[in-house]
Design a protein around this motif. Structure first.
Motif, mmCIF file in Angstrom:
data_model
loop_
_atom_site.group_PDB
_atom_site.id
_atom_site.type_symbol
_atom_site.label_atom_id
_atom_site.label_comp_id
_atom_site.label_asym_id
_atom_site.label_seq_id
_atom_site.Cartn_x
_atom_site.Cartn_y
_atom_site.Cartn_z
ATOM 1 N N ASP A 40 0.902 -1.445 0.010
ATOM 2 C CA ASP A 40 -0.094 -0.034 0.051
ATOM 3 C C ASP A 40 0.917 1.193 0.019
ATOM 4 O O ASP A 40 2.256 1.092 0.158
ATOM 5 C CB ASP A 40 -0.938 -0.253 1.276
ATOM 6 C CG ASP A 40 -0.197 0.070 2.605
ATOM 7 O OD1 ASP A 40 1.024 0.169 2.665
ATOM 8 O OD2 ASP A 40 -0.920 0.103 3.466
ATOM 9 N N ALA A 41 0.364 2.347 -0.027
ATOM 10 C CA ALA A 41 0.995 3.805 -0.146
ATOM 11 C C ALA A 41 1.660 3.838 1.024
ATOM 12 O O ALA A 41 2.945 4.327 0.962
ATOM 13 C CB ALA A 41 0.089 4.648 -0.740
ATOM 14 N N ALA A 42 1.277 3.877 2.134
ATOM 15 C CA ALA A 42 1.876 4.095 3.554
ATOM 16 C C ALA A 42 3.289 3.135 3.535
ATOM 17 O O ALA A 42 4.515 3.604 4.189
ATOM 18 C CB ALA A 42 1.015 3.836 4.542
ATOM 19 N N THR A 43 3.064 1.890 3.189
ATOM 20 C CA THR A 43 4.258 0.883 3.057
ATOM 21 C C THR A 43 5.142 1.373 2.477
ATOM 22 O O THR A 43 6.498 1.448 2.516
ATOM 23 C CB THR A 43 3.846 -0.502 2.804
ATOM 24 O OG1 THR A 43 3.015 -0.828 3.980
ATOM 25 C CG2 THR A 43 4.933 -1.416 2.962
ATOM 26 N N SER A 44 4.911 1.747 1.224
ATOM 27 C CA SER A 44 5.780 2.265 -0.025
ATOM 28 C C SER A 44 6.432 3.669 0.485
ATOM 29 O O SER A 44 7.759 3.627 0.465
ATOM 30 C CB SER A 44 5.145 2.515 -1.240
ATOM 31 O OG SER A 44 5.942 3.150 -2.283
ATOM 32 N N VAL A 45 5.984 4.432 1.069
ATOM 33 C CA VAL A 45 6.464 5.778 1.630
ATOM 34 C C VAL A 45 7.261 5.245 2.655
ATOM 35 O O VAL A 45 8.639 5.889 2.805
ATOM 36 C CB VAL A 45 5.492 6.811 2.066
ATOM 37 C CG1 VAL A 45 5.975 7.825 2.849
ATOM 38 C CG2 VAL A 45 4.526 7.349 0.879
ATOM 39 N N GLY A 46 7.004 4.348 3.551
ATOM 40 C CA GLY A 46 7.948 4.082 4.848
ATOM 41 C C GLY A 46 9.197 3.351 4.278
ATOM 42 O O GLY A 46 10.420 3.735 4.702
ATOM 43 N N HIS A 47 9.185 2.616 3.078
ATOM 44 C CA HIS A 47 10.350 2.140 2.601
ATOM 45 C C HIS A 47 11.131 3.014 1.792
ATOM 46 O O HIS A 47 12.384 3.135 1.996
ATOM 47 C CB HIS A 47 9.718 0.900 1.322
ATOM 48 C CG HIS A 47 9.326 -0.276 1.724
ATOM 49 N ND1 HIS A 47 8.809 -1.358 1.314
ATOM 50 C CD2 HIS A 47 9.604 -0.530 3.398
ATOM 51 C CE1 HIS A 47 8.494 -2.144 1.973
ATOM 52 N NE2 HIS A 47 9.106 -2.020 3.281
ATOM 53 N N SER A 48 10.671 4.125 1.261
ATOM 54 C CA SER A 48 11.376 5.312 0.444
ATOM 55 C C SER A 48 12.076 5.993 1.632
ATOM 56 O O SER A 48 13.310 6.308 1.451
ATOM 57 C CB SER A 48 10.234 5.997 -0.078
ATOM 58 O OG SER A 48 10.938 7.418 -0.810
ATOM 59 N N ILE A 49 11.374 6.459 2.756
ATOM 60 C CA ILE A 49 11.858 7.146 3.733
ATOM 61 C C ILE A 49 13.338 6.184 4.501
ATOM 62 O O ILE A 49 14.324 6.628 4.565
ATOM 63 C CB ILE A 49 11.162 7.422 5.002
ATOM 64 C CG1 ILE A 49 10.084 8.450 4.339
ATOM 65 C CG2 ILE A 49 11.746 7.896 6.290
ATOM 66 C CD1 ILE A 49 8.969 8.731 5.441
ATOM 67 N N ALA A 51 15.288 3.915 2.785
ATOM 68 C CA ALA A 51 15.914 3.840 1.902
ATOM 69 C C ALA A 51 16.872 5.306 2.018
ATOM 70 O O ALA A 51 17.866 5.142 1.797
ATOM 71 C CB ALA A 51 15.472 3.693 0.564
ATOM 72 N N ARG A 52 16.082 6.294 2.095
ATOM 73 C CA ARG A 52 16.851 7.800 1.904
ATOM 74 C C ARG A 52 17.654 7.798 3.139
ATOM 75 O O ARG A 52 18.736 8.596 3.147
ATOM 76 C CB ARG A 52 15.706 8.928 1.703
ATOM 77 C CG ARG A 52 15.508 9.125 0.281
ATOM 78 C CD ARG A 52 14.584 10.412 0.089
ATOM 79 N NE ARG A 52 13.286 9.731 -0.094
ATOM 80 C CZ ARG A 52 12.251 10.286 0.452
ATOM 81 N NH1 ARG A 52 12.215 11.199 1.136
ATOM 82 N NH2 ARG A 52 10.926 9.971 -0.080
ATOM 83 N N ALA A 53 17.294 7.294 4.086
ATOM 84 C CA ALA A 53 18.056 7.403 5.609
ATOM 85 C C ALA A 53 19.150 6.432 5.764
ATOM 86 O O ALA A 53 19.768 6.425 6.507
ATOM 87 C CB ALA A 53 17.002 7.139 6.863
ATOM 88 N N GLY A 54 19.123 5.477 4.642
ATOM 89 C CA GLY A 54 20.013 4.522 4.679
ATOM 90 C C GLY A 54 19.987 3.258 5.653
ATOM 91 O O GLY A 54 20.905 2.720 5.965
ATOM 92 N N VAL A 55 18.697 2.933 6.122
ATOM 93 C CA VAL A 55 17.980 2.159 7.200
ATOM 94 C C VAL A 55 18.044 0.735 6.211
ATOM 95 O O VAL A 55 17.096 1.001 5.510
ATOM 96 C CB VAL A 55 17.169 2.656 7.919
ATOM 97 C CG1 VAL A 55 16.655 1.451 8.823
ATOM 98 C CG2 VAL A 55 17.564 3.750 8.546
ATOM 99 N N LEU A 56 18.334 -0.243 6.613
ATOM 100 C CA LEU A 56 17.846 -1.634 5.849
ATOM 101 C C LEU A 56 16.854 -2.098 6.940
ATOM 102 O O LEU A 56 17.285 -2.389 8.187
ATOM 103 C CB LEU A 56 19.189 -2.464 5.567
ATOM 104 C CG LEU A 56 19.971 -1.907 4.278
ATOM 105 C CD1 LEU A 56 21.067 -2.937 4.228
ATOM 106 C CD2 LEU A 56 19.253 -1.917 3.073
ATOM 107 N N PRO A 57 15.980 -2.927 6.353
ATOM 108 C CA PRO A 57 15.393 -3.721 7.062
ATOM 109 C C PRO A 57 16.120 -4.958 7.532
ATOM 110 O O PRO A 57 16.907 -5.498 6.686
ATOM 111 C CB PRO A 57 14.138 -4.235 6.140
ATOM 112 C CG PRO A 57 13.965 -3.064 5.220
ATOM 113 C CD PRO A 57 15.559 -2.765 5.092
ATOM 114 N N ARG A 58 15.778 -5.548 8.736
ATOM 115 C CA ARG A 58 16.554 -6.907 9.324
ATOM 116 C C ARG A 58 16.596 -8.039 8.153
ATOM 117 O O ARG A 58 17.733 -8.599 8.126
ATOM 118 C CB ARG A 58 15.776 -7.340 10.572
ATOM 119 C CG ARG A 58 16.858 -8.240 11.278
ATOM 120 C CD ARG A 58 16.035 -8.505 12.663
ATOM 121 N NE ARG A 58 17.097 -9.176 13.355
ATOM 122 C CZ ARG A 58 16.849 -10.632 13.601
ATOM 123 N NH1 ARG A 58 15.758 -11.168 13.092
ATOM 124 N NH2 ARG A 58 17.728 -11.339 14.140
#
Length: 108
Positions: A40-49, A51-58
């Motif tokens: 969904d859009a919220a998850t997509s925005v979360g991933h985008s943020i 990625a820009r912050a250089g944070v990777l999911p576990r």
């Protein structure tokens, strides 16, 4: 209350547009990035943020550690070291698969 909140948001957006505060933003005039299926859009925005912050999911960090352990195993010559690395690979594969499955369930 939800309706009044939506109206407030709309008014704030229109005010910012009228004042030119939304001009020249990053990505202006470009199409929105494509989302993964089922995202969904919220998850997509979360991933985008993230990625820009250089944070990777576990999940991604575990995948990188798994690939590194596999390379170490291939380069190891000592049988005891190979056995230790194989146990590490098994643990990492299990953790990666659990994390990946949990994330998929979260998206549903």
């Amino acid at each position: 209350m939800i309706r009044s909140f939506s109206n407030l948001i709309e008014r704030q957006i229109k005010k910012a547009q009228a004042q030119g505060q939304l001009n020249g933003l990053e990505g202006e005039g470009k199409p929105l990035p494509k989302r993964h299926d089922g995202e969904d859009a919220a998850t997509s925005v979360g991933h985008s943020i993230m990625a820009r912050a250089g944070v990777l999911p576990r999940e991604f960090k575990l995948k990188e550690a798994l690939e590194a352990a596999k390379q170490d195993w291939q380069q190891a010559a000592n049988p005891a070291e190979k056995k230790r690395l194989m146990a590490k690979i098994s643990e990492l594969e299990l953790a990666y698969n659990i994390e990946r499955d949990a994330y998929r369930k979260f998206l549903k």
